[in-house]
Write a protein that holds these residues in place. Structure first.
Motif, PDB file in Angstrom:
ATOM      1  N   LEU A 392      -2.932  -5.985 -13.072  1.00 18.91           N
ATOM      2  CA  LEU A 392      -2.027  -5.312 -12.138  1.00 18.91           C
ATOM      3  C   LEU A 392      -2.676  -4.047 -11.589  1.00 18.91           C
ATOM      4  O   LEU A 392      -2.595  -3.767 -10.385  1.00 18.91           O
ATOM      5  CB  LEU A 392      -0.712  -4.968 -12.846  1.00 18.91           C
ATOM      6  CG  LEU A 392       0.303  -4.153 -12.029  1.00 18.91           C
ATOM      7  CD1 LEU A 392       0.675  -4.875 -10.744  1.00 18.91           C
ATOM      8  CD2 LEU A 392       1.545  -3.852 -12.864  1.00 18.91           C
ATOM      9  N   LEU A 393      -3.328  -3.281 -12.464  1.00 12.29           N
ATOM     10  CA  LEU A 393      -4.016  -2.069 -12.006  1.00 12.29           C
ATOM     11  C   LEU A 393      -5.133  -2.423 -11.021  1.00 12.29           C
ATOM     12  O   LEU A 393      -5.294  -1.766  -9.985  1.00 12.29           O
ATOM     13  CB  LEU A 393      -4.584  -1.318 -13.211  1.00 12.29           C
ATOM     14  CG  LEU A 393      -5.275   0.018 -12.906  1.00 12.29           C
ATOM     15  CD1 LEU A 393      -4.297   0.991 -12.248  1.00 12.29           C
ATOM     16  CD2 LEU A 393      -5.862   0.620 -14.173  1.00 12.29           C
ATOM     17  N   ASN A 394      -5.893  -3.473 -11.335  1.00  9.45           N
ATOM     18  CA  ASN A 394      -6.959  -3.912 -10.434  1.00  9.45           C
ATOM     19  C   ASN A 394      -6.394  -4.387  -9.097  1.00  9.45           C
ATOM     20  O   ASN A 394      -6.992  -4.153  -8.036  1.00  9.45           O
ATOM     21  CB  ASN A 394      -7.773  -5.034 -11.078  1.00  9.45           C
ATOM     22  CG  ASN A 394      -8.643  -4.543 -12.221  1.00  9.45           C
ATOM     23  OD1 ASN A 394      -9.098  -3.402 -12.200  1.00  9.45           O
ATOM     24  ND2 ASN A 394      -8.875  -5.388 -13.207  1.00  9.45           N
ATOM     25  N   ALA A 395      -5.258  -5.055  -9.132  1.00  4.29           N
ATOM     26  CA  ALA A 395      -4.642  -5.547  -7.898  1.00  4.29           C
ATOM     27  C   ALA A 395      -4.193  -4.390  -7.013  1.00  4.29           C
ATOM     28  O   ALA A 395      -4.322  -4.450  -5.785  1.00  4.29           O
ATOM     29  CB  ALA A 395      -3.461  -6.451  -8.233  1.00  4.29           C
ATOM     30  N   ARG A 396      -3.667  -3.347  -7.617  1.00  2.00           N
ATOM     31  CA  ARG A 396      -3.253  -2.176  -6.832  1.00  2.00           C
ATOM     32  C   ARG A 396      -4.456  -1.511  -6.163  1.00  2.00           C
ATOM     33  O   ARG A 396      -4.383  -1.105  -5.006  1.00  2.00           O
ATOM     34  CB  ARG A 396      -2.521  -1.184  -7.735  1.00  2.00           C
ATOM     35  CG  ARG A 396      -1.119  -1.641  -8.121  1.00  2.00           C
ATOM     36  CD  ARG A 396      -0.500  -0.731  -9.154  1.00  2.00           C
ATOM     37  NE  ARG A 396       0.883  -1.123  -9.442  1.00  2.00           N
ATOM     38  CZ  ARG A 396       1.560  -0.729 -10.513  1.00  2.00           C
ATOM     39  NH1 ARG A 396       0.983   0.077 -11.405  1.00  2.00           N
ATOM     40  NH2 ARG A 396       2.809  -1.131 -10.699  1.00  2.00           N
ATOM     41  N   ARG A 397      -5.560  -1.417  -6.910  1.00  2.03           N
ATOM     42  CA  ARG A 397      -6.759  -0.849  -6.294  1.00  2.03           C
ATOM     43  C   ARG A 397      -7.262  -1.761  -5.170  1.00  2.03           C
ATOM     44  O   ARG A 397      -7.650  -1.272  -4.098  1.00  2.03           O
ATOM     45  CB  ARG A 397      -7.864  -0.667  -7.339  1.00  2.03           C
ATOM     46  CG  ARG A 397      -9.152  -0.127  -6.722  1.00  2.03           C
ATOM     47  CD  ARG A 397     -10.244   0.094  -7.710  1.00  2.03           C
ATOM     48  NE  ARG A 397     -10.715  -1.129  -8.336  1.00  2.03           N
ATOM     49  CZ  ARG A 397     -11.834  -1.213  -9.062  1.00  2.03           C
ATOM     50  NH1 ARG A 397     -12.580  -0.136  -9.243  1.00  2.03           N
ATOM     51  NH2 ARG A 397     -12.192  -2.343  -9.617  1.00  2.03           N
ATOM     52  N   SER A 398      -7.242  -3.060  -5.384  1.00  2.00           N
ATOM     53  CA  SER A 398      -7.722  -4.000  -4.362  1.00  2.00           C
ATOM     54  C   SER A 398      -6.895  -3.918  -3.095  1.00  2.00           C
ATOM     55  O   SER A 398      -7.431  -4.039  -1.981  1.00  2.00           O
ATOM     56  CB  SER A 398      -7.702  -5.429  -4.915  1.00  2.00           C
ATOM     57  OG  SER A 398      -8.595  -5.561  -5.999  1.00  2.00           O
ATOM     58  N   ALA A 399      -5.596  -3.713  -3.227  1.00  2.00           N
ATOM     59  CA  ALA A 399      -4.738  -3.607  -2.051  1.00  2.00           C
ATOM     60  C   ALA A 399      -5.090  -2.364  -1.236  1.00  2.00           C
ATOM     61  O   ALA A 399      -5.163  -2.412  -0.003  1.00  2.00           O
ATOM     62  CB  ALA A 399      -3.266  -3.567  -2.474  1.00  2.00           C
ATOM     63  N   LEU A 400      -5.323  -1.250  -1.925  1.00  2.00           N
ATOM     64  CA  LEU A 400      -5.695  -0.030  -1.216  1.00  2.00           C
ATOM     65  C   LEU A 400      -7.084  -0.152  -0.598  1.00  2.00           C
ATOM     66  O   LEU A 400      -7.340   0.351   0.506  1.00  2.00           O
ATOM     67  CB  LEU A 400      -5.653   1.160  -2.171  1.00  2.00           C
ATOM     68  CG  LEU A 400      -4.243   1.649  -2.542  1.00  2.00           C
ATOM     69  CD1 LEU A 400      -4.315   2.675  -3.657  1.00  2.00           C
ATOM     70  CD2 LEU A 400      -3.545   2.241  -1.332  1.00  2.00           C
ATOM     71  N   THR A 401      -7.990  -0.833  -1.289  1.00  2.00           N
ATOM     72  CA  THR A 401      -9.318  -1.059  -0.742  1.00  2.00           C
ATOM     73  C   THR A 401      -9.257  -1.956   0.491  1.00  2.00           C
ATOM     74  O   THR A 401      -9.969  -1.735   1.472  1.00  2.00           O
ATOM     75  CB  THR A 401     -10.232  -1.689  -1.805  1.00  2.00           C
ATOM     76  OG1 THR A 401     -10.298  -0.825  -2.952  1.00  2.00           O
ATOM     77  CG2 THR A 401     -11.630  -1.896  -1.272  1.00  2.00           C
ATOM     78  N   ALA A 402      -8.385  -2.960   0.445  1.00  2.00           N
ATOM     79  CA  ALA A 402      -8.214  -3.846   1.603  1.00  2.00           C
ATOM     80  C   ALA A 402      -7.612  -3.085   2.779  1.00  2.00           C
ATOM     81  O   ALA A 402      -7.958  -3.337   3.939  1.00  2.00           O
ATOM     82  CB  ALA A 402      -7.324  -5.033   1.227  1.00  2.00           C
ATOM     83  N   GLU A 403      -6.719  -2.138   2.488  1.00  2.00           N
ATOM     84  CA  GLU A 403      -6.170  -1.303   3.557  1.00  2.00           C
ATOM     85  C   GLU A 403      -7.268  -0.454   4.186  1.00  2.00           C
ATOM     86  O   GLU A 403      -7.332  -0.312   5.421  1.00  2.00           O
ATOM     87  CB  GLU A 403      -5.073  -0.398   3.013  1.00  2.00           C
ATOM     88  CG  GLU A 403      -4.430   0.473   4.082  1.00  2.00           C
ATOM     89  CD  GLU A 403      -3.519   1.540   3.501  1.00  2.00           C
ATOM     90  OE1 GLU A 403      -2.424   1.749   4.061  1.00  2.00           O
ATOM     91  OE2 GLU A 403      -3.910   2.175   2.502  1.00  2.00           O
TER      92      GLU A 403
END
Length: 426
Positions: A392-403
């Motif tokens: 979940l923590l990795n997914a949150r970082r990935s979403a911000l990186t994708a943004e």
């Protein structure tokens, strides 16, 4: 006794103010401000814009009257040697150059537009790099917190297993496994703390600084983000720095073709001069002249023809490159938005998994304590909970990186309050 006490109070106050200043949190907005001032890439791009702006003035200068002052001394002989002196002021105004000089000004203006697009692209790239560095610091900090919770949970689990082992209800292998899990959590905690230091150093470099003070707190969270619902990809692509640069290159190539063609035409200038000359005894002989100067190219060994051919080929290449860049920008926009949307969706999926894993872990712990579940089955559920929280923590970082990647493709730059590509405030 009052004076020393007053001095101590003043010194203490100054130290307190200094400490408070040092402890000011470093927010995203503060990072942007520091980067705008200190980032070397932005400084280089800004300087190139100034160079391009000066080039316009240089090309335009030939369209204005050209003034010159001349002075001479001439000794003549043989026989009675005489010395003649002269001084004059000349002026020349270009009347016609086949459009070449004005085309050169247009070329310089296109060069400025190109450098402005490069500056915008540089700002966008720096925004992307800075945003990633900022996100990685926040991620590393939150991972330290998560690993501290995992270490505490592993310690509780080990205590529970040891109690059951002492009561004869668990074997030594379960204790060893729990000890290894605790040690792994402790090592990961140390590694994660080291990662915080490394990512802080990277963030400082992105801002154009050598390092961050130890007491500087990077403030922020891996907040939930939302992708744009409706997107006109072609419109955004036409406003991206890369496409604007290709348009400027096309305009410059067109202007250079006009410059090359001007080689077939004559140059016509209006010239005039006035001066005085004389010798050592008298310097009172005046003269003036005015007229039209015509310069017509007759033969240049084929140079003009080849320059025109070269300019035409460059124009065709620039025209094709503009279409290529537009297609490429649209493709990158489509992919970036897809990845952005997928990354945001994945956060919701991982949040559901983490919630379910928490419920399972609560139930399984009660069952293990009551002897209804074996250690092997219980520890699998415990490991799954820890894994889901990390995912979940990795997914949150990935979403911000994708943004951030979406920002870069659209050409968004954090150094202005409004996103000119998307029309919304970030």
């Amino acid at each position: 006794m009052m004076k020393p006490l007053a001095v101590e109070l003043i010194v203490a106050s100054l130290f307190a103010l200094s400490a408070n200043a040092a402890e000011q949190p470093l927010t995203w907005e503060a990072c942007v401000q520091l980067t705008a001032k200190n980032n070397p890439s932005l400084a280089v791009a800004s300087a190139n814009v100034e160079v391009a702006a000066s080039a316009i003035s240089i090309e335009r200068s030939v369209l204005f009257p050209q003034l010159s002052a001349n002075a001479s001394t001439m000794l003549s002989g043989p026989g009675d040697k005489t010395t003649r002196y002269g001084a004059s002021l000349g002026v020349e105004q270009l009347l016609f150059s086949g459009g070449g000089k004005r085309a050169a000004v247009r070329s310089a203006r296109a060069g400025l537009e190109s450098q402005l697009a490069v500056l915008s692209g540089s700002r966008s790239d720096v925004t992307y790099a800075l945003r990633n560095a900022f996100i990685n610091v926040l991620y590393a900090k939150q991972r330290v917190e998560l690993l501290a919770e995992i270490e505490a949970r592993r310690a509780d689990n080990l205590e529970l297993v040891e109690l059951r082992y002492e009561g004869g209800r668990e074997h030594k292998g379960s204790v060893a496994s729990s000890q290894a899990s605790l040690f792994d959590a402790q090592v990961q905690g140390v590694q994660s703390a080291r990662s915080v230091s490394v990512n802080r150093q990277i963030l400082a470099r992105r801002m154009g600084q050598a390092s961050l003070p130890v007491d500087t707190v990077v403030e922020g969270t891996l907040a939930q983000v939302s992708p744009p619902e409706e997107t006109d990809f072609e419109t955004i692509a036409r406003e991206a720095p890369a496409y604007l640069e290709s348009q400027a290159s096309l305009a410059r190539a067109d202007a250079q073709l006009s410059v090359a063609r001007s080689g077939y035409w004559p140059e016509v200038s209006l010239v005039g001069a006035a001066g005085r000359y004389g010798d050592e005894n008298s310097f009172d002989e005046d003269y003036w002249s005015t007229g039209v100067k015509l310069s017509f190219p007759i033969w240049s060994g084929g140079q003009t023809r080849h320059e025109v051919s070269k300019a035409k080929a460059s124009l065709r290449a620039a025209d094709a490159d503009e279409a290529r860049v537009l297609d490429e920008r649209v493709r990158l926009l489509v992919l970036a938005k897809q990845r952005f949307v997928d990354a945001v969706d994945n956060v919701e999926v991982q949040a559901k998994y983490a919630e379910a894993a928490e419920i399972r872990a609560q139930i399984s712990r009660q069952q293990y304590e009551g002897g209804l579940l074996s250690f092997e089955n219980w520890i699998v559920i415990e490991d799954d909970l820890i894994s889901k929280n990390e995912q979940l923590l990795n997914a949150r970082r990935s979403a911000l990186t994708a943004e951030a990647a979406w920002w870069q493709v659209t050409g968004y730059e954090a150094f202005s309050q409004t996103n000119p590509r998307l029309g919304d405030k970030q």
